[in-house]
Scaffold this motif. Structure first.
Motif, short mmCIF file in Angstrom:
data_model
loop_
_atom_site.label_atom_id
_atom_site.label_comp_id
_atom_site.label_asym_id
_atom_site.label_seq_id
_atom_site.Cartn_x
_atom_site.Cartn_y
_atom_site.Cartn_z
N SER A 499 26.56 7.88 4.54
CA SER A 499 25.68 6.72 4.74
C SER A 499 24.63 6.59 3.65
CB SER A 499 24.99 6.82 6.11
OG SER A 499 24.08 7.92 6.13
N LEU A 500 24.59 7.55 2.75
CA LEU A 500 23.58 7.53 1.69
C LEU A 500 24.00 6.65 0.52
CD1 LEU A 500 22.64 11.33 1.55
CD2 LEU A 500 21.43 9.50 2.75
N GLN A 501 23.02 6.15 -0.18
CA GLN A 501 23.24 5.38 -1.40
C GLN A 501 23.06 6.31 -2.60
OE1 GLN A 501 20.38 2.21 -1.23
NE2 GLN A 501 21.06 1.49 0.79
N ALA A 502 23.33 5.80 -3.79
CA ALA A 502 23.13 6.60 -4.99
C ALA A 502 21.67 7.01 -5.13
CB ALA A 502 23.60 5.84 -6.22
N SER A 503 20.75 6.07 -4.84
CA SER A 503 19.31 6.35 -4.82
C SER A 503 18.77 6.00 -3.44
CB SER A 503 18.58 5.54 -5.89
OG SER A 503 19.00 5.94 -7.18
N ASN A 504 17.91 6.86 -2.88
CA ASN A 504 17.48 6.70 -1.50
C ASN A 504 15.97 6.88 -1.36
OD1 ASN A 504 20.29 6.85 0.07
ND2 ASN A 504 20.30 8.38 -1.56
N LYS A 505 15.41 6.20 -0.35
CA LYS A 505 14.01 6.36 0.01
C LYS A 505 13.93 6.75 1.48
CE LYS A 505 11.87 3.12 -3.27
NZ LYS A 505 11.03 4.14 -3.94
N LEU A 506 13.28 7.86 1.75
CA LEU A 506 13.07 8.30 3.12
C LEU A 506 11.58 8.23 3.42
CD1 LEU A 506 14.41 9.64 5.68
CD2 LEU A 506 13.63 11.82 4.74
N LYS A 507 11.21 7.39 4.37
CA LYS A 507 9.81 7.26 4.76
C LYS A 507 9.58 8.08 6.02
CE LYS A 507 6.17 3.97 6.04
NZ LYS A 507 5.84 2.55 6.34
N VAL A 508 8.58 8.94 5.97
CA VAL A 508 8.23 9.80 7.10
C VAL A 508 6.87 9.37 7.63
CG1 VAL A 508 7.89 12.17 7.88
CG2 VAL A 508 9.47 11.69 6.00
N THR A 509 6.80 9.03 8.91
CA THR A 509 5.55 8.62 9.54
C THR A 509 5.19 9.62 10.62
OG1 THR A 509 6.06 6.28 9.12
CG2 THR A 509 4.30 6.76 10.69
N VAL A 510 4.00 10.17 10.52
CA VAL A 510 3.53 11.20 11.45
C VAL A 510 2.48 10.61 12.37
CG1 VAL A 510 2.49 13.48 11.65
CG2 VAL A 510 3.97 12.96 9.70
N TYR A 511 2.65 10.81 13.67
CA TYR A 511 1.72 10.30 14.67
C TYR A 511 0.95 11.47 15.29
CZ TYR A 511 4.27 5.88 14.43
OH TYR A 511 4.85 4.70 14.00
N ASP A 512 -0.37 11.28 15.47
CA ASP A 512 -1.18 12.33 16.07
C ASP A 512 -1.04 12.32 17.59
OD1 ASP A 512 -2.83 10.30 17.04
OD2 ASP A 512 -4.41 10.63 15.57
N SER A 513 -1.83 13.15 18.27
CA SER A 513 -1.69 13.30 19.72
C SER A 513 -2.08 12.03 20.48
CB SER A 513 -2.56 14.47 20.20
OG SER A 513 -3.92 14.27 19.84
N LYS A 514 -2.80 11.12 19.84
CA LYS A 514 -3.18 9.86 20.47
C LYS A 514 -2.25 8.72 20.07
CE LYS A 514 -8.04 11.22 20.75
NZ LYS A 514 -9.43 10.92 20.35
N ASN A 515 -1.10 9.10 19.47
CA ASN A 515 -0.08 8.15 19.04
C ASN A 515 -0.59 7.23 17.93
OD1 ASN A 515 2.67 7.73 19.42
ND2 ASN A 515 2.31 5.80 20.50
N LYS A 516 -1.56 7.70 17.18
CA LYS A 516 -2.07 6.98 16.02
C LYS A 516 -1.42 7.55 14.77
CE LYS A 516 -6.33 6.60 13.30
NZ LYS A 516 -7.75 7.04 13.20
N VAL A 517 -1.13 6.69 13.80
CA VAL A 517 -0.52 7.16 12.55
C VAL A 517 -1.50 8.09 11.84
CG1 VAL A 517 0.36 6.52 10.29
CG2 VAL A 517 0.95 5.14 12.29
N ALA A 518 -1.08 9.35 11.66
CA ALA A 518 -1.93 10.33 10.98
C ALA A 518 -1.71 10.31 9.48
CB ALA A 518 -1.65 11.73 11.52
N THR A 519 -0.45 10.17 9.07
CA THR A 519 -0.13 10.12 7.64
C THR A 519 1.31 9.65 7.46
OG1 THR A 519 -0.19 11.39 5.56
CG2 THR A 519 0.73 12.50 7.48
N THR A 520 1.60 9.18 6.27
CA THR A 520 2.97 8.79 5.92
C THR A 520 3.31 9.37 4.55
OG1 THR A 520 2.31 6.72 4.84
CG2 THR A 520 2.80 6.62 7.20
N LYS A 521 4.58 9.51 4.32
CA LYS A 521 5.04 9.94 3.00
C LYS A 521 6.42 9.37 2.75
CE LYS A 521 5.69 13.85 -0.10
NZ LYS A 521 5.45 15.30 -0.32
N THR A 522 6.64 8.90 1.52
CA THR A 522 7.95 8.41 1.11
C THR A 522 8.56 9.38 0.11
OG1 THR A 522 7.35 6.10 1.47
CG2 THR A 522 9.23 6.53 0.04
N VAL A 523 9.76 9.83 0.40
CA VAL A 523 10.47 10.79 -0.44
C VAL A 523 11.64 10.09 -1.10
CG1 VAL A 523 11.83 12.91 -0.40
CG2 VAL A 523 9.79 12.73 1.02
#
Length: 658
Positions: A499-523
Motif C-alpha cells: 500500500s506504500l508509495q515510492a515516497s510517503n508521509k506518515l503523520k503522527v498525532t498524540v493526544y493527552d489525557s484530556k483528549n487534547k492534541v499534545a504534539t504532532t510529527k510528520t515522518v
C-alpha cells in the motif's frame, strides 16, 4: 542492601537562577513583562520578554518567558525557552544549574520517534556478553513481598519468579559485601533458573579495604567456578554521598582498575560494570576508571511520584529516560545496563499522605521499558528493584516511602508480564564465557528519512513522550489517510508494504489525557525493492541511505554513503570490519591503518596521499570525518581490500564482496 534510594530533584526553583545586572536597554522590556505577568496577562508579557532577549540574553529573562508560556499551556515553547536558558548555564560552566534547567525542559518537551521492526540487526563488534539486539531483563527479588521471610516456601525463588511472570529472566541481581566470600548458593540457584548473576559488590569498609590479595583472587576463582556469566557491579552509585566509597575519585578509579584486572586475569566470565546513580550528575565522569577496565556501563534510576516524599515536588511529567543521557552519550562504544529501576505504585509522603499510585507506576514502567527499546538501543539490560520499601525490614526508617514490589500489585505485575513477553527482552545471555554466541537478532530502525526495503508488512512502533504521562491515543495518517490508532506503548501500527508509495508521509498525532492534541510529527520515508539474502563477505549499501546490509542483518549507519565532486564516499570502518579487517585510528596524527592478513592501507584525514601495501597512492578524494564516521573514496575499498565493487546507477546500490 543499600540504606537509601535517592531520586532526582526535578524542580528547579526560580531562586537558583544566577542574579544578573540588567542593562538599561533591555530592562524596560523586562519590567513591562514582569508587570503584565503579575497582572495575569502573560500573552502581553511574552512579547516584552522576547524583545528583551534580542537585546541581552539572560537566564532570568528566559526563565520568566518560560514561566509565561507554561501558564498559557504552551509547554513546547516553554521547553524550547528552558533549553536556551540551560545553554547559557552550560557556557558559564555552572553544570549543576545547567542539568537542573535541562531536566525541567525535558519534563515539558514532547518527542515522537517512529521506528520500524526488522528481523535481523547486525551490531558489528560486540562487547563481552553484549547481545546484537534486544535487552536482557532481570530483577532484584530477595526482598520482594512474595519471598521476604518465606525461603522455606520457595526453595528456588528465581525459578518460582520465572514461572510467575511466565518467562525466564536472563539475569538476577543481589547485593554483596566486599570481604565476604563469593555467594555460591545464590549463583547455583540463579544457574538452576537459567540465568546470569548481576552482583552489586560493595566495599562498606571503605576503598582502602580493597587490595590485590588472596581474598580478591579467591573471589575471582569462585566467580569463574560458578559456571555462569557474572556482571560485577563494583562500588556502584559512587557519585552519591550516601555510600562510603564516595568523595575520592582518584582512589575510586585506582580500586576499580585493581578489581577489574584481577577479574579479567582470573575470571573471564566476569564483566565489570561501572554504574553511577542518576544523581548527582555534575561530577559523575570524575569517577570513570577508563575503557580498559569497564566492560559495561550502568545506572540506577528510580521514578517516584514525589521527590524525596515531598508532595509539593510532583514528578508525573518527569521522563526517567532522560537521566540516561549523561552517561549514555559520553561513552558511545560501551553497552549499558540499567542496574536498578523501579517505578512506585504506592507512596507515602513525608507529611503522612498515603496514596495508591498504580496508574503512575504502569505509565512509567511502559515509558521506560519501551523507550529503552526504541530510543536507547545500546541499553542491553534492565533490572527491576522489586521491594516494598514501606515494609521491608532492611530499609531505613527515613526511606520508607514507596512500594516497587511487582508481586504486591496484580495490575503492576500484569503490566510487567505484558512488556517483557516481547521477543526484544531476552531470556538468555549470549556472547561470552559459558554461553553461546549470536551476532544478530530482531531490532528496530528509525523510520524518519529511511528507505524501507522489506516485503510483507511494515510493522511500526512509536516512542512518545509529552508533558502528560497519560497519553490517551496516538493517531496515524499515511499519505493523507487515517490508517489506525493505538492507545498504549509501543503505539504500534502494521501497514502492508504493497500500500506504500515510492515516497510517503506518515503523520503522527498524540493526544493527552484530556483528549487534547499534545504534539504532532510528520515522518518522511521511501519504499524500495527488498534486498535479497547475502552471503558472508557480501555487503550492500545505498547512496543517501543509512541502512547497510550484511549476511548478519541490517546495520544503521550514523551517516549514509554520499557523493561529492563526482566521487562516492563510503564508511571505511564499517566496510573493513565486515570484511574481516582491523581498523586503527591515531587521533594525534589523524592516521587510519587498515590491516587484513599481509595487506595494509594507511590513510590520513584530510590528505589525498596514502599507501596501499607500502606503495604510495593518490586518492580521488581525501578521507573525511562526518558525525564521528570516517569516509573514504569507494575506490580505496576495491584497491586496498581486494574487494569486488559494483555500483548500480538505477538503484544507487553499492555491492561489495570479497
Amino acid at each position: 542492601m543499600k540504606k537509601v534510594i535517592y531520586t532526582l530533584i526535578f524542580a528547579l526553583s526560580f531562586s537558583l537562577i544566577p542574579l544578573q545586572t540588567a542593562s538599561a536597554s533591555d530592562w524596560k522590556h523586562v519590567k513591562a513583562g514582569m508587570d503584565y505577568q503579575k497582572a495575569g496577562k502573560c500573552e502581553l508579557a511574552i512579547p516584552q520578554y522576547q524583545k528583551a532577549i534580542t537585546i541581552a540574553k539572560k537566564a532570568s529573562t528566559y526563565r520568566s518567558l518560560a514561566n509565561c508560556y507554561e501558564m498559557l499551556g504552551q509547554q513546547q515553547n516553554a521547553a524550547t525557552t528552558l533549553y536556551a536558558e540551560a545553554a547559557l548555564h552550560q557556557r558559564l560552566g555552572d553544570t549543576q544549574t545547567y542539568l537542573a534547567t535541562k531536566q525541567k525542559a525535558d519534563n515539558l518537551n514532547s518527542e515522537v520517534e517512529v521506528h520500524f521492526e526488522v528481523d535481523k540487526v547486525n551490531a558489528g563488534n560486540l562487547a563481552k556478553y553484549e547481545p546484537a539486539s534486544g535487552a536482557y531483563f532481570g530483577a532484584y527479588i530477595a526482598q520482594d513481598t512474595r519471598y521476604e521471610g518465606a525461603s522455606n516456601k520457595y526453595p528456588n525463588k528465581y525459578t518460582d519468579f520465572n514461572n510467575l511472570v511466565g518467562k525466564q529472566h536472563s539475569t538476577y541481581f543481589v547485593y554483596h559485601k566486599y570481604g565476604t566470600e563469593f555467594p555460591k548458593a545464590v549463583a547455583e540457584q540463579v544457574k538452576a533458573a537459567g540465568g546470569a548473576l548481576q552482583l552489586a559488590f560493595e566495599p562498606h569498609e571503605g576503598l582502602n579495604s580493597v587490595q590485590n590479595d588472596a581474598y580478591l583472587k579467591q573471589f575471582a576463582q569462585d566467580a569463574k567456578a560458578s559456571g555462569i556469566p557474572v556482571f560485577l557491579r563494583y562500588a556502584s552509585e559512587m557519585n552519591g554521598t550516601w555510600v562510603p566509597w564516595n568523595g575520592n575519585p582518584t582512589l575510586y578509579k585506582q580500586k576499580f582498575q585493581l578489581v577489574a584486572k584481577v577479574m579479567h586475569d582470573n575470571a573471564p566470565n566476569v564483566a565489570m560494570v561501572w554504574s553511577p546513580n542518576s544523581m548527582p550528575a555534575e561530577k559523575v565522569h570524575d569517577y570513570y576508571p577508563g575503557d580498559a577496565s569497564v566492560d559495561w556501563l550502568g545506572m540506577s534510576i528510580y521514578s517516584n511520584p514525589f521527590n524525596n516524599g515531598n508532595v509539593s515536588l510532583n514528578t508525573e511529567n518527569v521522563n526517567p529516560l532522560t537521566f540516561l543521557d549523561t552517561v549514555y552519550n559520553k561513552y558511545p562504544t560501551k553497552p549499558m545496563m540499567i542496574s536498578e529501576f523501579g517505578a512506585s505504585h504506592f507512596s507515602e509522603a513525608t507529611n503522612g499522605t498515603r496514596k495508591d499510585q498504580t496508574q503512575f507506576g504502569q505509565a512509567k514502567m511502559r515509558l521506560f521499558y519501551e523507550g529503552l527499546r526504541l530510543k536507547y538501543p545500546r541499553v542491553k539490560s534492565v533490572h527491576w528493584f522489586s521491594v516494598d520499601t514501606l515494609t521491608s525490614r532492611y530499609v531505613s526508617e527515613g526511606r520508607r516511602l514507596n512500594n516497587f514490589s511487582l508481586t504486591a500489585n496484580s495490575k503492576i505485575l500484569e503490566t510487567y508480564k505484558e512488556i517483557v513477553k516481547q521477543d526484544y527482552f531476552l531470556s538468555t545471555v549470549v556472547n561470552g564465557e559459558f554461553v553461546s554466541s549470536s551476532k544478530s537478532g530482531k531490532g528496530t530502525i528509525n523510520l524518519n528519512n529511511a528507505t524501507v526495503r522489506t516485503a510483507g508488512n511494515l510493522n511500526l512502533a512509536t516512542y512518545v513522550k509529552t508533558y502528560d504521562p497519560y497519553v490517551s491515543k496516538v493517531v496515524y495518517e499515511l499519505n493523507g489517510k487515517t490508517v489506525g490508532q493505538s492507545t498504549a506503548f509501543p503505539y504500534d501500527l502494521s501497514v502492508a508494504t504493497s500500500s506504500l508509495q515510492a515516497s510517503n508521509k506518515l503523520k503522527v498525532t498524540v493526544y493527552d489525557s484530556k483528549n487534547k492534541v499534545a504534539t504532532t510529527k510528520t515522518v518522511n520515508f521511501k519504499k524500495a525493492g527488498a534486498v535479497g539474502n547475502l552471503q558472508p563477505g557480501q555487503l550492500q549499501l545505498f547512496m543517501n541511505d543509512k541502512a547497510a546490509f550484511t549476511a548478519d542483518g541490517i546495520s544503521e549507519l550514523s551517516v549514509a554513503p554520499y557523493s561529492t565532486g563526482g566521487r562516492t564516499l563510503v564508511p571505511i570502518r564499517f566496510i573493513s570490519e565486515n570484511l574481516n579487517s582491523k581498523v586503527d585510528y591515531n587521533a594525534s596524527t589523524k592516521r587510519i591503518t587498515i590491516k587484513k592478513g599481509t595487506s595494509s592501507i594507511m590513510l590520513t584525514i584530510g590528505s589525498k596521499s596514502g599507501s596501499i601495501n607500502g606503495k604510495n597512492v593518490s586518492l580521488e578524494a581525501a578521507p573525511i570525518v562526518k558525525n564521528g564516521t570516517t569516509f573514504v573514496p569507494l575506490r580505496v575499498v576495491a584497491d586496498g581490500l581486494n574487494a569486488k565493487v559494483n555500483y548500480d546507477t538505477k538503484t544507487q546500490g553499492i555491492s561489495i564482496s570479497q
